[in-house]
Design an enzyme around this catalytic site. Structure first.
Site, PDB file in Angstrom:
ATOM      1  N   VAL A  52       0.928  -1.135  -0.125  1.00 20.11           N
ATOM      2  CA  VAL A  52       0.069  -0.063  -0.008  1.00 20.11           C
ATOM      3  C   VAL A  52       0.963   1.178   0.008  1.00 20.11           C
ATOM      4  CG1 VAL A  52      -1.873   1.310   1.123  1.00 20.11           C
ATOM      5  CG2 VAL A  52      -1.715  -1.356   1.216  1.00 20.11           C
ATOM      6  N   GLY A  69      -5.051   8.573   6.752  1.00 21.05           N
ATOM      7  CA  GLY A  69      -6.282   8.529   5.920  1.00 21.05           C
ATOM      8  C   GLY A  69      -6.845   7.219   5.447  1.00 21.05           C
ATOM      9  N   ILE A  70      -6.949   7.350   4.273  1.00 18.32           N
ATOM     10  CA  ILE A  70      -7.680   5.984   3.456  1.00 18.32           C
ATOM     11  C   ILE A  70      -6.574   5.021   3.586  1.00 18.32           C
ATOM     12  CG2 ILE A  70      -8.396   5.397   1.240  1.00 18.32           C
ATOM     13  CD1 ILE A  70      -9.743   8.120   1.009  1.00 18.32           C
ATOM     14  N   VAL A 102       7.043   8.584  -3.253  1.00 15.88           N
ATOM     15  CA  VAL A 102       6.484   7.977  -4.579  1.00 15.88           C
ATOM     16  C   VAL A 102       6.659   8.359  -5.753  1.00 15.88           C
ATOM     17  CG1 VAL A 102       5.533   6.140  -3.328  1.00 15.88           C
ATOM     18  CG2 VAL A 102       4.145   7.991  -3.794  1.00 15.88           C
ATOM     19  N   SER A 162     -10.471   9.191  -8.212  1.00 16.67           N
ATOM     20  CA  SER A 162     -11.543  10.033  -7.454  1.00 16.67           C
ATOM     21  C   SER A 162     -12.395  10.502  -8.608  1.00 16.67           C
ATOM     22  CB  SER A 162     -10.750  11.380  -7.172  1.00 16.67           C
ATOM     23  OG  SER A 162     -11.638  12.545  -7.001  1.00 16.67           O
ATOM     24  N   TYR A 207      -5.728  18.069 -10.044  1.00 15.76           N
ATOM     25  CA  TYR A 207      -5.967  16.898  -9.490  1.00 15.76           C
ATOM     26  C   TYR A 207      -7.031  16.043 -10.311  1.00 15.76           C
ATOM     27  CZ  TYR A 207      -8.178  14.228  -5.624  1.00 15.76           C
ATOM     28  OH  TYR A 207      -8.530  12.955  -4.829  1.00 15.76           O
ATOM     29  N   LYS A 226      -6.239  12.342 -11.934  1.00 15.75           N
ATOM     30  CA  LYS A 226      -7.143  11.099 -11.756  1.00 15.75           C
ATOM     31  C   LYS A 226      -7.460  10.660 -12.994  1.00 15.75           C
ATOM     32  CE  LYS A 226      -6.459  10.938  -7.142  1.00 15.75           C
ATOM     33  NZ  LYS A 226      -5.661   9.958  -6.355  1.00 15.75           N
ATOM     34  N   THR A 272     -12.250  12.509   5.893  1.00 22.56           N
ATOM     35  CA  THR A 272     -10.626  12.327   6.201  1.00 22.56           C
ATOM     36  C   THR A 272     -10.033  13.712   6.584  1.00 22.56           C
ATOM     37  OG1 THR A 272      -9.883  12.516   3.867  1.00 22.56           O
ATOM     38  CG2 THR A 272     -10.512  10.267   4.668  1.00 22.56           C
TER      39      THR A 272
HETATM   40  P1  NAP Z   1      -4.229  11.815   3.266  1.00 22.60           P
HETATM   41  O1  NAP Z   1      -4.918  11.552   4.402  1.00 22.60           O
HETATM   42  O2  NAP Z   1      -3.680  13.129   2.939  1.00 22.60           O
HETATM   43  O3  NAP Z   1      -3.185  10.470   3.022  1.00 22.60           O
HETATM   44  C1  NAP Z   1      -2.340  10.474   1.963  1.00 22.60           C
HETATM   45  C2  NAP Z   1      -1.253   9.588   2.428  1.00 22.60           C
HETATM   46  O4  NAP Z   1      -0.265   9.652   1.236  1.00 22.60           O
HETATM   47  C3  NAP Z   1      -0.347  10.062   3.310  1.00 22.60           C
HETATM   48  O5  NAP Z   1      -0.016   8.981   4.344  1.00 22.60           O
HETATM   49  C4  NAP Z   1       0.787  10.647   2.970  1.00 22.60           C
HETATM   50  O6  NAP Z   1       1.977  10.691   3.531  1.00 22.60           O
HETATM   51  C5  NAP Z   1       1.007   9.994   1.702  1.00 22.60           C
HETATM   52  N1  NAP Z   1       1.817  10.693   0.630  1.00 22.60           N
HETATM   53  C6  NAP Z   1       1.597  11.752  -0.032  1.00 22.60           C
HETATM   54  N2  NAP Z   1       2.542  12.266  -0.854  1.00 22.60           N
HETATM   55  C7  NAP Z   1       3.330  11.192  -0.953  1.00 22.60           C
HETATM   56  C8  NAP Z   1       4.704  10.804  -1.552  1.00 22.60           C
HETATM   57  N3  NAP Z   1       5.118  11.550  -2.596  1.00 22.60           N
HETATM   58  N4  NAP Z   1       5.265   9.561  -1.119  1.00 22.60           N
HETATM   59  C9  NAP Z   1       4.699   8.780  -0.437  1.00 22.60           C
HETATM   60  N5  NAP Z   1       3.723   8.858   0.197  1.00 22.60           N
HETATM   61  C10 NAP Z   1       2.825  10.304  -0.028  1.00 22.60           C
HETATM   62  O7  NAP Z   1      -5.236  11.464   2.099  1.00 22.60           O
HETATM   63  P2  NAP Z   1      -6.376  10.425   1.875  1.00 22.60           P
HETATM   64  O8  NAP Z   1      -7.710  11.427   1.988  1.00 22.60           O
HETATM   65  O9  NAP Z   1      -6.497   9.458   2.753  1.00 22.60           O
HETATM   66  O10 NAP Z   1      -6.392  10.369   0.298  1.00 22.60           O
HETATM   67  C11 NAP Z   1      -5.657   8.857  -0.018  1.00 22.60           C
HETATM   68  C12 NAP Z   1      -6.092   8.752  -1.508  1.00 22.60           C
HETATM   69  O11 NAP Z   1      -7.449   8.752  -1.728  1.00 22.60           O
HETATM   70  C13 NAP Z   1      -5.514   9.890  -2.303  1.00 22.60           C
HETATM   71  O12 NAP Z   1      -4.785   9.465  -3.785  1.00 22.60           O
HETATM   72  C14 NAP Z   1      -6.662  10.910  -2.765  1.00 22.60           C
HETATM   73  O13 NAP Z   1      -6.519  11.486  -4.065  1.00 22.60           O
HETATM   74  C15 NAP Z   1      -7.706   9.728  -2.778  1.00 22.60           C
HETATM   75  N6  NAP Z   1      -9.112  10.503  -2.640  1.00 22.60           N
HETATM   76  C16 NAP Z   1      -9.451  10.764  -1.295  1.00 22.60           C
HETATM   77  C17 NAP Z   1     -10.737  11.420  -1.207  1.00 22.60           C
HETATM   78  C18 NAP Z   1     -11.004  12.006   0.350  1.00 22.60           C
HETATM   79  O14 NAP Z   1     -12.463  12.334   0.347  1.00 22.60           O
HETATM   80  N7  NAP Z   1     -10.407  11.934   1.294  1.00 22.60           N
HETATM   81  C19 NAP Z   1     -11.691  11.438  -2.062  1.00 22.60           C
HETATM   82  C20 NAP Z   1     -11.186  11.067  -3.265  1.00 22.60           C
HETATM   83  C21 NAP Z   1      -9.824  10.715  -3.418  1.00 22.60           C
HETATM   84  P3  NAP Z   1       2.169  12.075   4.652  1.00 22.60           P
HETATM   85  O15 NAP Z   1       1.057  12.258   5.529  1.00 22.60           O
HETATM   86  O16 NAP Z   1       3.518  11.694   5.136  1.00 22.60           O
HETATM   87  O17 NAP Z   1       2.560  13.144   3.705  1.00 22.60           O
END
Ligand code: NAP
Length: 250
Positions: free
Chosen positions: A10, A16-17, A60, A147, A159, A163, A194
């Site tokens: 993962v 978050g997710i 990544v 997304s 964004y 996506k 989140t």
């Molecule tokens: P989040 O809480 O910000 O979690 C994102 C995770 O990815 C964090 O652990 C972050 O690490 C890590 N990350 C970010 N940039 C990175 C990098 N360059 N290399 C390695 N790790 C990295 O976000 P989330 O809401 O869980 O979102 C997760 C996914 O779901 C994303 O792809 C987002 O676009 C998608 N999504 C989310 C929602 C929503 O409602 N939340 C809706 C649609 C899609 P750090 O915390 O250390 O930066």
């Protein structure tokens, strides 16, 4: 594929997710490795899981860092059956901001950062993991968190483009590698409760949004886990985008 005993990698599993997916996959008997930006969060994650998660610190969006981190995992015997491309950043900014005093155009730095984190990373990690799956004759599954913004969302140029690219790659790779037994599925969440959602949207916007969602509420992370589990277990699912959005399609 059977989830119990599957080796699942993962990205962005530290919060978050991704964090929810890691915890639930672990509880259902999968073996987990994580690529996560923040080294301290990696240590905390490995600790919280009682050493059952291999967490490697890695950006990544950096191809060389991805190659190094993956080689490290392969060398220590972790051969992924499943990859979940989850790491990403949510970014909202208008194409032209008429209210801005300075440069009115969408920041080019932000454009590059979002495309690098949300799209380049999927290409970098998936290409190396698929190469390894083919070498080891593993009939694996690649799940990418997309997304509903991929369909176009006002104020989210970078964004939405990233996506949409993730969805296109999912379909392309399903066609290219299906004959080798590999499957590719994208999951497109709507709005989930989140920290990143709450950081990106004000309380007023969230309230308005919930009125537009047919189910009248933000998503709960468990429904994304159920979608991931379905993508792993259903062997006839590939090349598709599963929308998990309470009925809200943008
Ligand atoms: P989040 O809480 O910000 O979690 C994102 C995770 O990815 C964090 O652990 C972050 O690490 C890590 N990350 C970010 N940039 C990175 C990098 N360059 N290399 C390695 N790790 C990295 O976000 P989330 O809401 O869980 O979102 C997760 C996914 O779901 C994303 O792809 C987002 O676009 C998608 N999504 C989310 C929602 C929503 O409602 N939340 C809706 C649609 C899609 P750090 O915390 O250390 O930066």
């Amino acid at each position: 594929m059977k989830l119990e005993g599957a080796r699942v990698l993962v990205t962005g599993g530290g919060s978050g997710i991704g964090r929810h997916l890691v915890e639930r996959l672990l509880a259902d008997g999968a073996e987990i490795a994580v690529l996560e930006l923040d080294a301290a969060r990696c240590a905390e994650l490995a600790d919280a899981a009682g050493g059952k998660v291999r967490a490697v610190s890695c950006d990544v969006s950096d191809a060389a860092a991805v190659d190094g981190a993956l080689q490290n995992l392969f060398d220590t015997g972790f051969e992924p059956d499943v990859l979940v491309n989850n790491a990403g950043v949510i970014h909202s900014e208008p194409l032209v901001n008429l209210l801005s005093r300075g440069d009115k155009v969408h920041s080019r730095e932000a454009w590059r950062r979002v495309i690098a984190t949300d799209l380049d990373s999927v290409f970098f990690v998936t290409s190396r993991v698929v190469e390894r799956m083919l070498a080891k004759r593993i009939k694996g599954v690649v799940i990418s968190i997309s997304s509903i913004a991929a369909g176009g969302n006002a104020g989210q140029s970078a964004y939405a483009a990233a996506k949409a690219g993730v969805n296109a790659l999912t379909c392309t790779w399903a066609k290219e590698l299906g004959a080798m037994g590999l499957r590719f599925v994208a999951i497109a969440p709507g709005f989930f409760d989140t920290p990143s959602t709450r950081a990106a949207l004000s309380e007023a916007v969230l309230t308005r949004l919930q009125q537009q969602i047919p189910l009248r509420r933000l998503g709960e992370l468990e429904s994304l886990y159920l979608a991931v589990r379905h993508a792993i277990e259903n062997d006839y699912l590939t090349g598709t985008v599963l929308e998990v959005d309470g009925g809200l399609v943008l």
